[in-house]
Write a protein that holds these residues in place. Structure first.
Motif, PDB file in Angstrom:
ATOM      1  N   LEU A 144     -15.554 -88.502  12.724  1.00  0.00           N
ATOM      2  CA  LEU A 144     -14.079 -88.982  12.623  1.00  0.00           C
ATOM      3  C   LEU A 144     -13.789 -89.942  11.393  1.00  0.00           C
ATOM      4  N   GLY A 145     -14.994 -90.234  10.508  1.00  0.00           N
ATOM      5  CA  GLY A 145     -14.729 -91.279   9.552  1.00  0.00           C
ATOM      6  C   GLY A 145     -15.317 -92.354  10.007  1.00  0.00           C
ATOM      7  N   VAL A 146     -16.203 -92.655  11.240  1.00  0.00           N
ATOM      8  CA  VAL A 146     -16.326 -93.806  11.761  1.00  0.00           C
ATOM      9  C   VAL A 146     -18.113 -93.945  11.368  1.00  0.00           C
ATOM     10  N   ALA A 147     -18.204 -95.280  10.685  1.00  0.00           N
ATOM     11  CA  ALA A 147     -19.697 -95.273  10.394  1.00  0.00           C
ATOM     12  C   ALA A 147     -20.568 -95.660  11.555  1.00  0.00           C
ATOM     13  N   GLU A 148     -21.622 -95.315  11.514  1.00  0.00           N
ATOM     14  CA  GLU A 148     -22.499 -95.801  12.665  1.00  0.00           C
ATOM     15  C   GLU A 148     -23.554 -96.748  12.232  1.00  0.00           C
ATOM     16  N   GLN A 149     -23.895 -97.857  12.859  1.00  0.00           N
ATOM     17  CA  GLN A 149     -24.818 -98.913  12.586  1.00  0.00           C
ATOM     18  C   GLN A 149     -25.666 -99.145  13.720  1.00  0.00           C
ATOM     19  N   THR A 150     -27.194 -99.236  13.561  1.00  0.00           N
ATOM     20  CA  THR A 150     -28.037 -99.671  14.548  1.00  0.00           C
ATOM     21  C   THR A 150     -28.169-101.065  14.298  1.00  0.00           C
ATOM     22  N   ILE A 151     -28.262-101.797  15.465  1.00  0.00           N
ATOM     23  CA  ILE A 151     -28.618-103.310  15.306  1.00  0.00           C
ATOM     24  C   ILE A 151     -29.599-103.658  16.478  1.00  0.00           C
ATOM     25  N   ALA A 152     -30.034-104.590  16.292  1.00  0.00           N
ATOM     26  CA  ALA A 152     -30.918-105.134  17.075  1.00  0.00           C
ATOM     27  C   ALA A 152     -30.687-106.484  18.112  1.00  0.00           C
ATOM     28  N   LEU A 153     -31.202-106.465  19.234  1.00  0.00           N
ATOM     29  CA  LEU A 153     -31.066-107.488  20.253  1.00  0.00           C
ATOM     30  C   LEU A 153     -31.678-108.721  19.662  1.00  0.00           C
ATOM     31  N   ASN A 154     -31.238-109.753  20.216  1.00  0.00           N
ATOM     32  CA  ASN A 154     -31.850-111.154  19.820  1.00  0.00           C
ATOM     33  C   ASN A 154     -32.813-111.191  18.524  1.00  0.00           C
ATOM     34  N   CYS A 155     -31.686-110.882  17.385  1.00  0.00           N
ATOM     35  CA  CYS A 155     -32.220-110.793  15.969  1.00  0.00           C
ATOM     36  C   CYS A 155     -31.028-111.402  14.963  1.00  0.00           C
ATOM     37  N   SER A 156     -31.536-112.401  14.057  1.00  0.00           N
ATOM     38  CA  SER A 156     -30.629-112.825  13.200  1.00  0.00           C
ATOM     39  C   SER A 156     -30.014-111.969  12.334  1.00  0.00           C
ATOM     40  N   SER A 157     -30.484-110.704  12.271  1.00  0.00           N
ATOM     41  CA  SER A 157     -30.088-109.676  11.147  1.00  0.00           C
ATOM     42  C   SER A 157     -28.582-109.246  11.419  1.00  0.00           C
ATOM     43  N   PHE A 158     -28.213-109.505  12.822  1.00  0.00           N
ATOM     44  CA  PHE A 158     -26.983-109.033  13.116  1.00  0.00           C
ATOM     45  C   PHE A 158     -26.114-110.201  12.622  1.00  0.00           C
ATOM     46  N   ASP A 159     -26.349-111.494  12.407  1.00  0.00           N
ATOM     47  CA  ASP A 159     -25.665-112.545  11.787  1.00  0.00           C
ATOM     48  C   ASP A 159     -25.176-112.150  10.420  1.00  0.00           C
ATOM     49  N   ALA A 160     -26.182-111.746   9.855  1.00  0.00           N
ATOM     50  CA  ALA A 160     -26.058-111.514   8.147  1.00  0.00           C
ATOM     51  C   ALA A 160     -25.186-109.998   8.213  1.00  0.00           C
ATOM     52  N   TYR A 161     -25.544-109.078   9.360  1.00  0.00           N
ATOM     53  CA  TYR A 161     -24.718-107.933   9.077  1.00  0.00           C
ATOM     54  C   TYR A 161     -23.183-107.916   9.129  1.00  0.00           C
ATOM     55  N   VAL A 162     -22.921-108.879  10.111  1.00  0.00           N
ATOM     56  CA  VAL A 162     -21.477-109.138  10.760  1.00  0.00           C
ATOM     57  C   VAL A 162     -20.788-109.985   9.896  1.00  0.00           C
ATOM     58  N   ARG A 163     -21.367-110.836   9.132  1.00  0.00           N
ATOM     59  CA  ARG A 163     -20.811-111.825   8.099  1.00  0.00           C
ATOM     60  C   ARG A 163     -20.453-110.938   6.878  1.00  0.00           C
ATOM     61  N   GLU A 164     -21.065-110.015   6.655  1.00  0.00           N
ATOM     62  CA  GLU A 164     -20.782-109.153   5.306  1.00  0.00           C
ATOM     63  C   GLU A 164     -19.691-108.429   5.505  1.00  0.00           C
ATOM     64  N   LEU A 165     -19.880-107.528   7.012  1.00  0.00           N
ATOM     65  CA  LEU A 165     -18.623-106.743   7.236  1.00  0.00           C
ATOM     66  C   LEU A 165     -17.147-107.488   7.254  1.00  0.00           C
ATOM     67  N   LYS A 166     -17.299-108.593   8.015  1.00  0.00           N
ATOM     68  CA  LYS A 166     -16.081-109.559   8.156  1.00  0.00           C
ATOM     69  C   LYS A 166     -14.962-108.645   9.011  1.00  0.00           C
ATOM     70  N   PRO A 167     -15.197-108.214  10.127  1.00  0.00           N
ATOM     71  CA  PRO A 167     -14.318-107.508  10.756  1.00  0.00           C
ATOM     72  C   PRO A 167     -13.091-108.330  11.193  1.00  0.00           C
ATOM     73  N   ASP A 168     -11.974-107.851  11.356  1.00  0.00           N
ATOM     74  CA  ASP A 168     -10.792-108.491  11.933  1.00  0.00           C
ATOM     75  C   ASP A 168     -10.715-108.400  13.309  1.00  0.00           C
ATOM     76  N   LEU A 169     -11.266-107.219  13.741  1.00  0.00           N
ATOM     77  CA  LEU A 169     -11.382-107.092  15.414  1.00  0.00           C
ATOM     78  C   LEU A 169     -12.612-106.666  15.884  1.00  0.00           C
ATOM     79  N   VAL A 170     -13.101-107.112  16.979  1.00  0.00           N
ATOM     80  CA  VAL A 170     -14.648-106.880  17.470  1.00  0.00           C
ATOM     81  C   VAL A 170     -14.097-106.265  18.876  1.00  0.00           C
ATOM     82  N   LEU A 171     -14.801-105.243  19.379  1.00  0.00           N
ATOM     83  CA  LEU A 171     -14.367-104.677  20.563  1.00  0.00           C
ATOM     84  C   LEU A 171     -15.901-104.591  21.286  1.00  0.00           C
TER      85      LEU A 171
END
Length: 432
Positions: free
Chosen positions: A55-82
């Motif tokens: 569908l043209g949707v990117a897939e990303q594996t993330i980790a629980l209780n890990c600050s790697s998500f902070d860096a990931y979402v900061r770079e992605l800069k989403p306008d909406l999070v579901l």
């Protein structure tokens, strides 16, 4: 282009569960709104998951209780999070708020988990005095008032967690009018925090294209075995309902009828229930759920607890297959319109209805038509996809004011984010 991030509790499996179908509808809605969509999940990659890349949707594996998500979402800069169910909001909500405070936060509840859990506890309490498995499985569903359900929900922390997540988000998507009323009346959730949208796409259903009464045979029960209400219904069928149905069918010369049970991820304890001599067949995963539903004459859904919209019953309506279920199964499924089969809350009434719908062609045809009426006049009485797009756009344009009117949400975000932040950081440090 605007960016949307969906944080999935699991990877979507539309051929395994109604939740998977629902998630794909939301993905498509965001794509229609011209969002660049990314789907992320900490769950393991599943066997039957949908290929979102198609569908043209990117897939990303993330980790629980890990600050790697902070860096990931900061770079992605989403306008909406579901957030897919309140569990993901608990885990990642504070990180999203910290790194992307201006992102619109949407919670897809799927169903009210705390309501389902409360009903399960009521059933367990009723089964407590059963001396053996057969006696435990002879207990009918506990049909409780909204007041009793509220009291039971308050006795467990799941309702506290789930309602708090609803307050913390900018809007929560609901599929059950009963659950919306429960949240507003008993938990004081403001109406503007809830948005009712049972379905976002309308498939074509043509009676003429469906197999008729004489072309169908056998009963069907279907549902993901990992979903506890489904597994419980299989046990009730095995130990009480199906043996009773078989006796009545034999008395009228229809002993050849079988019960075919489909569902993803059947555990060994489920496959061990298979007994061809009893006409009780554990079929496992169905590659084409619509095909097996269309070939069956009657759908059995003896749900003794649960919540939300039941995908199996929706599929039965779309396939022109009358269904026998309980009041819990039929909740928020017809809007007061005549049911497309029968609603029965005792074993005797359930069995009688199953047999009558299997043998009487005129009754079967009437109920088949009523199912299509429910789909048209209840579930598709409004264009929910369009109204949801309008609501999300309005929220994004007035986010500061909307949040300012939700003081309880602000308060809960403040305290939850601090406590969860420190707990998450402690777990991350411990894991290192």
């Amino acid at each position: 282009m605007k960016r949307a991030l969906i944080i999935g509790y699991v990877w979507p499996e539309p051929n395994s569960s109604a939740a998977g179908t629902r998630m794909l509808e939301l993905v498509q809605l965001l794509l229609d709104m011209q969002y660049d969509v990314t789907f992320a999940s900490a769950a393991a990659l599943s066997e039957h998951r949908f290929d979102l890349n198609s569908l043209g949707v990117a897939e990303q594996t993330i980790a629980l209780n890990c600050s790697s998500f902070d860096a990931y979402v900061r770079e992605l800069k989403p306008d909406l999070v579901l957030f897919d169910r309140f569990f993901t909001e608990e885990q990642f909500g504070w990180r999203v708020a910290q790194e992307c405070p201006d992102a619109l936060r949407v919670l897809d509840t799927e169903d009210l988990h705390s309501l389902r859990h409360a009903r399960q506890q009521l059933l367990k309490a009723a089964q407590k005095h059963g001396a053996n498995e057969k006696e435990k499985q002879s207990v009918a569903p506990v049909i409780a008032s909204s007041e009793l359900l509220y009291q039971q929900m308050c006795a467990d922390d799941m309702a506290v967690r789930e309602v708090a997540a609803i307050f913390r988000c900018d809007v929560s998507l609901m599929i059950s009018e009963f659950e919306m009323e429960l949240l507003q009346r008993y938990f004081s959730v403001p109406a503007q925090l809830l948005f009712y949208c049972p379905f976002l796409s309308q498939p074509d259903t043509n009676l003429a294209s469906l197999p008729d009464f004489s072309a169908r045979q056998h009963f069907i029960a279907i549902g993901n075995f990992r979903h506890e209400p489904n597994w419980d219904s299989v046990l009730w069928l095995k130990h009480q309902l199906w043996p009773m149905i078989r006796v009545q069918l034999s008395a009228i010369g229809m002993a050849q009828a079988e019960l075919h049970i489909y569902g993803a991820y059947p555990p060994p304890k489920a496959t061990q229930l298979h007994n061809a001599k009893e006409g009780f067949h554990i079929k496992g995963w169905a590659a084409d759920a619509r095909a097996v539903m269309q070939s069956a004459r009657v759908c059995l859904a003896p749900l003794r607890f649960g919540a939300g919209i039941k995908g199996k019953l929706v599929d039965a309506m779309r396939c022109g297959t009358p269904s026998i279920t309980t009041s819990i199964g039929a909740e928020s499924m017809s809007g007061g319109l005549p049911w497309c089969g029968a609603v029965a809350d005792t074993a005797e009434a359930f069995v009688a209805a199953a047999v009558e719908h299997y043998r009487q062609e005129a009754l079967w045809q009437q109920k088949q038509q009523q199912g299509l009426t429910i789909m048209r006049d209840y579930f598709y009485r409004a264009d929910y996809a369009n109204t949801l797009q309008v609501r999300l756009s309005s929220l994004a344009a007035n986010l500061k004011n909307e949040r300012g009117n939700n003081f309880i949400g602000q308060m809960l975000r403040h305290h939850h984010h601090k406590s969860t932040q420190y707990m998450g950081q402690w777990i991350e440090a411990k894991n290192k």
